[in-house]
Design an enzyme around this catalytic site. Structure first.
Site, short mmCIF file in Angstrom:
data_model
loop_
_atom_site.label_atom_id
_atom_site.label_comp_id
_atom_site.label_asym_id
_atom_site.label_seq_id
_atom_site.Cartn_x
_atom_site.Cartn_y
_atom_site.Cartn_z
N ASP A 312 0.94 -1.17 0.21
CA ASP A 312 0.01 0.15 -0.05
C ASP A 312 0.88 1.24 -0.05
OD1 ASP A 312 -2.35 1.63 -0.06
OD2 ASP A 312 -3.16 0.96 1.71
N TRP A 313 0.22 2.33 0.09
CA TRP A 313 0.89 3.83 -0.31
C TRP A 313 2.04 3.88 0.58
CZ3 TRP A 313 -0.66 7.31 -4.04
CH2 TRP A 313 -0.15 8.81 -3.70
#
Ligand code: BGC
Length: 766
Positions: A312-313
């Site tokens: 994820d980010w």
């Protein structure tokens, strides 16, 4: 257009010259494994590591490097720029074949442009474009915006989940986007968490079915021009974060993981999902992004996952700069890759540091090859080598087409839940001629929900517009309260209260604010968690002052998380839960208000009275309310899971089991007679729950194990038959062994999870 034609010609020439140089990977007729072997053999370490990296699109970067500070960057999970690295550098990287994927590219023009750069690279490996197409490709302009996942889940319509995913895939491919970061298959267990609205609710079984159908809809055959890669996320536990805040630690036992949080991921893998995203949070002390047990032991060894894992980010970075289990960034990359990570979302240091790790011999090149193989496999399957571009001229024949718009409207009609009705709905237009409409969500595009950009006015029907459209003879007087619940004007509240007295009836449209273009001002959505679940700002005051007019007042809610609207539930004659119903949400809600549509949806999660009742899930363990609260709050929720009203009534009778006794591998049928006892046709969601009465490890008081959507005309009856198979009885016993234990089971069938509404029968497993 000229550019695209030129690029397409380049694309075609790639294929035609393939065999001349013995480039098997360019031969569409060669087996995929042979193509991968050939290509891998040609790639440098730098190019391989580049395939494992994502970048944010250049338009996004240009905008943010002009508007964001480095300080803001640190805490932001939706916006990015790369300090000291310009869009020119990204373009150069792409031309050098050092980028595997882009995200946050919002136009076809940009996608084709970036792909054109990749086509200039030495090996011409196409980019895969990823985007959060959560309920339609709604972040990009001019696409169909469907209701959000929680709304969809309340329809219990798994075929609709498939259709929406299928249509979204078509619209994405028409924009040259081939990878959605969806479905979110987390089991929502904390209403404070801002992301509840992007989940399918609190029940592992329902989430599994909805998630599985979404995966199948997105991926199709995982080829051609209409299929996209699905991404099941976020693995795992972030939906039960400590104190409800996004990305906060989770501490969840192995038993609860296997019983509650894992099943939807396993269902997603079984449905064929070819990518998975790890969760922001740490799980039991180990950040998910470096969690070898999750990414390798469970996912690959136990579940045989064949796709690739994406971070994820900036969460691999957070192993170092937040969780502090790696001393520096390089170590964080090392730990994540060795635990099973395949692709990095997103940034500039990956290429250099990971290449160093390989050249230093710390990460074997064979480990990198594994990841690159998985990524290339998907690119080959999706036909990207043959079709790297999408045709701009064709794009709008697919996006926002009539069929897709109609699906969005249909889904909204099926997902809006009628929570309370003391007979006032459907509204009689001849009785209520003058209606005052007010509230932050009455005339706002916020009905589109999180993960959407504001829509063009002609593509959104707000609730006020829907009411005017559906009941043209009614005089609707609108008092605008602005969009911002935190900054409501007391004068406007007073104005609505005064006008309410002159109306025949009042409608207040309240709830949360979710649109991400106002990232810091909203009250619900990603990174927008709350310590309370009551209405924000002056909304309660508005409802109470309007209701004090003595004129009937109904409440419509637009929100993602469940809201504990206790006062309204006690005092108002009707409440409609609209969630974020999408582009035609206003029309669907108005049709329900005026009875053109008979509501059928049921809650896919429990609505607690207050935040103190957090984790008031229906499938709790038997001892949960042994000692009730002493502060006047009941041990039951405001509205239970599975609950929702209709304009007709149903009778459940004759619950019968086909056997009183079965073997541990046996099967039996449960049948019930359902009769429409009211005056109009309706669709009822019949629910089957099971309880294992005595067990070696504790079992929930009930668990949803099947359901059916049944449509009946007035007076009509149908026999609804469910088959109870061993998997509906099995669980992890005291020793964590999965299977069916002998003993007594209770079968419950009815219109909701509330005990008093269910018919019951027992049987024994010998
Ligand atoms: C979210 C993901 C999303 C990603 C890319 C993250 O902040 O947690 O769900 O896919 O951003 O937008």
């Amino acid at each position: 257009m000229r550019n695209i034609l030129l690029m397409m010609t380049i694309g075609i020439s790639i294929c035609s010259c393939s065999s001349d140089k013995g480039e098997i990977y360019k031969d569409p007729n060669a087996p995929i494994e042979a193509r991968i072997d050939d290509l891998l053999g040609r790639m440098t370490v730098e190019e391989k590591v580049g395939q494992m990296n994502q970048f944010v699109g250049i338009e996004h970067i240009k905008h943010n490097s002009a508007t964001m500070t480095e300080e803001e960057l640190k805490n932001n999970t939706a916006n990015a720029f790369y300090p000291g690295f310009t869009e020119k550098d990204i373009e150069r990287f792409t031309e050098e074949g050092l980028v595997g994927s882009f995200l946050h590219v919002l136009t076809l023009k940009e996608a084709n442009y970036l792909q054109g750069l990749a086509m200039k690279s030495r090996l011409q490996i196409p980019i895969i474009f990823g985007i959060d197409a959560i309920h339609g490709n709604a972040l990009a302009p001019d696409n169909t915006v469907y209701p959000t996942s929680i709304n969809l889940a309340c329809s219990f319509d798994t075929a609709m989940a498939y259709t929406i995913a299928r249509q979204t895939a078509r619209e994405m491919r028409a924009m040259n986007m081939q990878w959605t970061f969806n479905p979110n298959v987390e089991v929502a267990r904390d209403p404070r968490w801002g992301r509840v609205g992007e989940t399918f609710g609190e029940d592992p079984y329902l989430v599994s079915l909805m998630g599985g159908q979404s995966v199948k809809g997105y991926q199709g055959q995982l080829n051609g021009n209409e299929d996209v890669l699905a991404c099941i996320k976020h693995f795992v536990g972030g939906s039960q974060p400590i104190n409800g805040t996004n990305g906060s630690p989770t501490d969840i036992s192995e038993r609860t993981l296997y019983e509650v949080f894992f099943p939807p991921f396993k269902a997603g893998v079984d449905a064929g999902a070819m990518s998975l995203m790890t969760a922001h949070n740490e799980l039991n002390g180990i950040p998910c992004h470096e969690n070898e047990w999750l990414m390798t032991d469970v996912l690959r060894d136990q579940w045989k996952f064949k796709g690739f894992v994406v971070s994820d980010w900036m969460d691999i970075e957070h192993i170092h700069d937040l969780h502090a289990t790696a001393e520096n960034l390089k170590e964080a990359f090392y730990q994540s890759i060795m635990a099973g990570m395949d692709m990095h979302m997103h940034g500039i240091y990956w290429n250099e540091l990971v290449t160093e790790l390989v050249k230093e011999g710390r990460i074997p090149e064979s480990r990198i090859d594994e990841s690159v193989r998985r990524i290339l496999y998907v690119k080959f399957r999706l036909g990207l080598f043959e079709h790297p571009y999408a045709d701009e001229a064709q794009s709008m024949t697919v996006r926002l087409c009539d069929e897709h718009r109609q699906t969005s409207l249909e889904a909204a009609r099926n997902g809006v839940v009628l929570l309370k009705n003391e007979g006032i709905l459907p509204l009689d237009a001849s009785k209520y001629k003058k209606i005052m409409v007010t509230g932050i969500n009455a005339d706002d595009h916020n009905i589109l929900g999180d993960w959407s950009a504001p829509g063009a006015p002609e593509n959104v029907t707000t609730i006020l517009e829907g009411l005017r459209q559906v009941s043209p003879t009614t005089q609707f007087n609108f008092v605008d309260q602005g969009w911002d619940p935190r900054n409501m004007d007391p004068k406007k509240v007073a104005e609505a209260a005064a006008l309410a007295q002159q109306a025949d009836l009042n409608i207040v449209v309240a709830g949360e604010y979710m649109m991400r273009f106002r990232w810091t001002e909203r009250t619900d959505g990603e990174d927008t968690d709350r310590s309370d679940i009551d209405l924000v700002g002056l909304q309660n005051e508005l409802i109470q002052k309007v209701a004090a007019s003595g004129k009937p007042t109904i409440l419509i809610l637009i929100n993602g998380r469940p809201l504990g609207v206790e006062w309204a539930a006690q005092h108002l004659p009707a409440i409609v839960e609209g969630w974020a119903p999408g582009m035609y949400g206003g029309q669907a809600i108005a049709e329900i208000i005026y009875g053109q549509v008979n509501p059928s949806a049921k809650l896919a999660l429990t609505i607690p009275y207050s935040v103190g009742q957090t984790q008031m899930i229906y499938n709790h363990k038997p001892s949960q309310y042994f000692h009730p609260y002493v502060d006047n709050k009941p041990s039951t929720p405001l509205y239970p899971f599975g609950y929702g009203l209709s304009y007709t009534t149903y009778d459940y009778t004759d619950l019968k089991l086909s056997a009183n006794e079965i073997a541990t591998n046996g099967t039996l049928e449960a049948s019930v007679k359902l009769t429409n006892t009211g005056q109009r046709e309706g669709t009822e969601i019949v629910q089957l729950y099971i309880r294992d009465r005595f067990s070696s490890a504790t079992r929930p008081v009930k668990e949803l194990k099947d359901f059916a959507r049944v449509t009946l005309k007035p007076g009509e009856s149908k026999e609804v038959v469910f088959t109870i198979t061993p998997d509906k009885l099995a669980y992890y016993d005291k020793k964590m062994k999965y299977g069916v234990e002998p003993g007594e089971f209770i079968v419950m069938v009815g219109p909701s999870s509330a005990d008093e509404t269910l018919l019951k029968q027992t049987f024994v497993v010998k």
